[in-house]
Scaffold this active site. Sequence first.
Site, PDB file in Angstrom:
ATOM      1  NE  ARG A 202       6.570 -67.042  17.678  1.00 19.73           N
ATOM      2  CZ  ARG A 202       6.263 -65.780  17.991  1.00 19.73           C
ATOM      3  NH1 ARG A 202       5.247 -65.186  17.400  1.00 19.73           N
ATOM      4  NH2 ARG A 202       6.955 -65.101  18.885  1.00 19.73           N
TER       5      ARG A 202
ATOM      6  CE  LYS B 130      25.695 -47.399  23.129  1.00 14.87           C
ATOM      7  NZ  LYS B 130      26.638 -46.543  23.878  1.00 14.87           N
TER       8      LYS B 130
ATOM      9  CD  GLU C 271      13.350 -63.135  20.000  1.00 21.35           C
ATOM     10  OE1 GLU C 271      13.661 -64.320  20.171  1.00 21.35           O
ATOM     11  OE2 GLU C 271      12.549 -62.541  20.750  1.00 21.35           O
TER      12      GLU C 271
ATOM     13  NE  ARG D 226      -0.476 -58.479  20.679  1.00 26.68           N
ATOM     14  CZ  ARG D 226       0.527 -59.343  20.802  1.00 26.68           C
ATOM     15  NH1 ARG D 226       0.523 -60.200  21.821  1.00 26.68           N
ATOM     16  NH2 ARG D 226       1.504 -59.371  19.932  1.00 26.68           N
TER      17      ARG D 226
ATOM     18  CE  LYS E  87      20.263 -58.819  27.974  1.00 28.99           C
ATOM     19  NZ  LYS E  87      19.988 -59.012  26.535  1.00 28.99           N
TER      20      LYS E  87
END
Lengths: 447, 447, 156, 156
Positions: free
Chosen positions: A292, A201, A288, A338, A158
């Site tokens: 919120r 990985k 992550e 949704r 990355k």
Amino acid sequence: MFKRILVANRGEIALRVIRACRELGIETVAICSEADRDASYLELADEAICVGPARAADSYLRIDRVISAAEIGNVQAIHPGYGFLSENSHFAEVCRSCDIGFIGPTPEAMAQLGDKNSARTLAMKANVPCVPGSDGLVASEQEALEVARKIGYPVLLKATAGGGGRGMRVASNDLTLQSAFQQAATEAQAAFGNAGIYLEKYVERPRHVEVQIIGDMHGNVVHLWERDCSTQRRHQKLIEESPSPRLAQATREAMCEAAVRLAKTAGYYSTGTVEFIVDQEGNFYFIELNSRIQVEHPVTEMVTGIDLIKAQIRVAAGEPLGFSQDDIVQRGHAIECRINAEDPAHGFRPCPGRIEKMIVPGGFGVRFDSHVSSGYVVPPHYDSLIGKLIVHQPTRREAIETMQRALKELRVEGVKTTVPIHLEILSHSAFHDSQIDTTFVERTLLG
Amino acid sequence: MFKRILVANRGEIALRVIRACRELGIETVAICSEADRDASYLELADEAICVGPARAADSYLRIDRVISAAEIGNVQAIHPGYGFLSENSHFAEVCRSCDIGFIGPTPEAMAQLGDKNSARTLAMKANVPCVPGSDGLVASEQEALEVARKIGYPVLLKATAGGGGRGMRVASNDLTLQSAFQQAATEAQAAFGNAGIYLEKYVERPRHVEVQIIGDMHGNVVHLWERDCSTQRRHQKLIEESPSPRLAQATREAMCEAAVRLAKTAGYYSTGTVEFIVDQEGNFYFIELNSRIQVEHPVTEMVTGIDLIKAQIRVAAGEPLGFSQDDIVQRGHAIECRINAEDPAHGFRPCPGRIEKMIVPGGFGVRFDSHVSSGYVVPPHYDSLIGKLIVHQPTRREAIETMQRALKELRVEGVKTTVPIHLEILSHSAFHDSQIDTTFVERTLLG
Amino acid sequence: MAVESSGDVFDVKQIRRLIELMKKHDLTEIDLKQADQRVRIRRGSDDEPRVVAAPVARATETAAAPPSEAKADDSNHVVITSPMVGTFYRASSPEASPFVKVGDRIGPESTVCIIEAMKVFNEIPSGVSGQVVAVLVENGAPIEFGQPLVKVDPGA
Amino acid sequence: MAVESSGDVFDVKQIRRLIELMKKHDLTEIDLKQADQRVRIRRGSDDEPRVVAAPVARATETAAAPPSEAKADDSNHVVITSPMVGTFYRASSPEASPFVKVGDRIGPESTVCIIEAMKVFNEIPSGVSGQVVAVLVENGAPIEFGQPLVKVDPGA
């Protein structure tokens, strides 16, 4: 408790916050852009203040105008909803400097968790598993090979400055890694002016499982179990559910405990979501922490019976949580679809326009969160979410059946919606068997 | 399980049954009158058959036409809903003779429980407390005095052939009883051609509490706890809730057990409701068993998490209950408000007409069961129920708050509704304190 | 739906259906005439200069003008509808000839069909006299209340 | 519903329903005739000469009535709107005289007011030249984005 708050968002989440406030006896001041001025949900706020033209950058994202609205609206706190300014730690800081409550975590916690590197460092400190990888950048091909051999193939290269898939390469052995390393570095240099590459990985066919947490200002943090959001299209969640099917109970508990450890380590309060990926062997890795409320929070509300927005407002006002971990039980199975104003037949392109008629589903186990009704005009300026259809039933199978009948009841005339793709997914045997990973939709339905 | 059933009703309960069937994978044939022909809920049935003109007596109540519709519709069973033919044991018998399943109890159980005297006899046999009274008719003033002294004043004199309050007298001592007896007998003779009078204890300011039961064909009967329906206007229920507030736990359990005993004694299966009145001292007395599903069944569904219509259909198909008494827990608090097209400002007169626009409430803890949407025309021929708003929250206080905000969200343009009276009741301190009996609305709000 | 286009031009339901057709096929005008009935609907912006008097005049003319033979007849037809729910039979038995067929002259007492409901065979009388123009239901078909069965020209 | 096909052309409910249909589906005309009854409704801007049957003519005339004098003038005014959210001040300090008052002649650079947002005092320029016709906001009032502040007659 607050007497009056500003709802610094639009659409369904603005209505969601207004509803919670009405139940709590809190007055609301809504902000709106010129495009949303006539939306009927604004009538449910005590006051609505137009903060700018349609373009979000000139209205919902303008910190000065939102703060001015809070000042002339004479509110004690601001609820940022999701998106827009909700994860902007600078905004949270401005609120603090203006002595306006921010219904969310501290700016420090937000900033720390918003940065990928510091979040990862925090997670390791809290003993929360992260995707194995290089310790920062890899300087050379040789170093890349060493790391790859240590963590095992396949690995993902990355660009540190990257995004959107550019500068990313998968390598499954030494040979492909050697060529991939040069390619990735060159591409990263060209695209971002930064050839820095790191390595982790590569998790094949991962499931996206996230843990809802909430903490108060008194050091209490609890989790409200997990949501499975593996049914995605191009990293956009389509369907969320709780509990996560086919997750071993021990894994579920370990993930939830890890999420709480991380939040405590970060000094986190308010609602938050700790996102993990789970590989095919059931190993989970921290991705992550979203500081919120999330779109899919109702799924958790249905299985736990806890109103997350009310709880979030209460803790922002300094109240203690009022429930302990043992009070929070996962009951039955909840699914959310949704409903977007998009055309699945044409690459999910947004389909703004006037909704001539809308008939909303109802009945046992059905919840519909939407700011839209007959005559509403979906503006082209914002995301295309027009409603969230949520069902709750004792079992996953019944939840699927209820969702299917509710989707068929929902009538939206005038714009195309994502209802057909939901029906297609829900009737797919892989969905019934919970054989879903984040690549399922593209692999199976849109391939 | 049935493959195809006839829904022999209209409006919200027809839609409720259609929804359950769609989830169960059962095809539905709806009947309709000419007045309901264009109602959009019929589109959710697999087929709709018009059985007659608007007048219910010529359509929904015509046994021959309903049976013919079942025959040409090729169904295996009929769901009667509530009202119309639902408690007509003759209809259930005709179904049996035509070899069509009736989704309800046996005609024999219905007939026995439909007759006041035999129901009372059954209740006494099952050791279920009944309102103390004369053992059948009282032949003379002297006998009336003896019974009254035994059961204690005040007492109620009732015409055996009576109804609608005529031939009814309350007496609070020997003196008033003597004059009341002659008056009641004379009035009964004049009104019904039958001077027969019986006597029972007059319960002042009673609460109306009912127990939901369900039984299968294999001898299992369970209760799903109680509903409090004391908030009435002229014996019409306005608001129902569960649990019944201010009911001692021992009383609750005793009532529920009594209801199950009665159903078992009657050889009852399917859903049913055992109605009691509870006096100011907490004594409860059996009134009647309604051998059908009730309007307010969603209140029980919310607190127990059990879909009563699905369960009712399953047991009618011969399946065992699938849950035991221990599985049925009352969780949180549910309230239902009946939204009628009536004008509270003008004596609750029905207010049929076109609903120009309807915006439905949503969000956490809110369920709305309605066959109505923007453009629907409320026909003048039937009852005025246009929707049932149901909320579910952890506590009664929160349920009231959610109901208030949901009622304020509900927008119905074109016809008057009962929303204002609900808001008035919900904001009344007596309602907050659960100081409600069946006379509350008239005594306090409409006096 | 033929069933519901009862021949009353003021039937809003029918107009609504016509409008849906117009929208679906992007029509700007529909002009239907039948005997003394007329339905005319126009939609969309219309920028062309138009002598508005003309269509109106035409409309009035049309109304006054003698309608075409067939259509004029049609509007005078009487439709016999089902008074019950059941199964439609054109004859008293599979071997028997139909009660009525197109072209037959019938009186008010004439049986036009049998409707079987709950094992009872109900003979349905015509109620009008005239000539049978059409039989609208197939033998053995299930029928609902109010469904058109037979069309009769009472003037013939 | 019987209501909807009453056959009475003067049934206001029915006409209302027709009008709603027209609005919803953007129809310009509906013309219904049956025997001696007629309903004709036209809507939308229509500049063409209308020679139609009496009741229709009346209806269209009313719709096309010319606007009043005052309103015509009004349309020439320019309204200065707020470019931000904040608190409106007519003067630079409580003691100072207002930036503008009714009757003042102003140029594009003239400050018409101050809007305080986040403790910053923003002078708002006129942007047009002309004569101040009205000040639309009270001193000290909270204002939102786009709110009309001052009305100017650019032709005066």
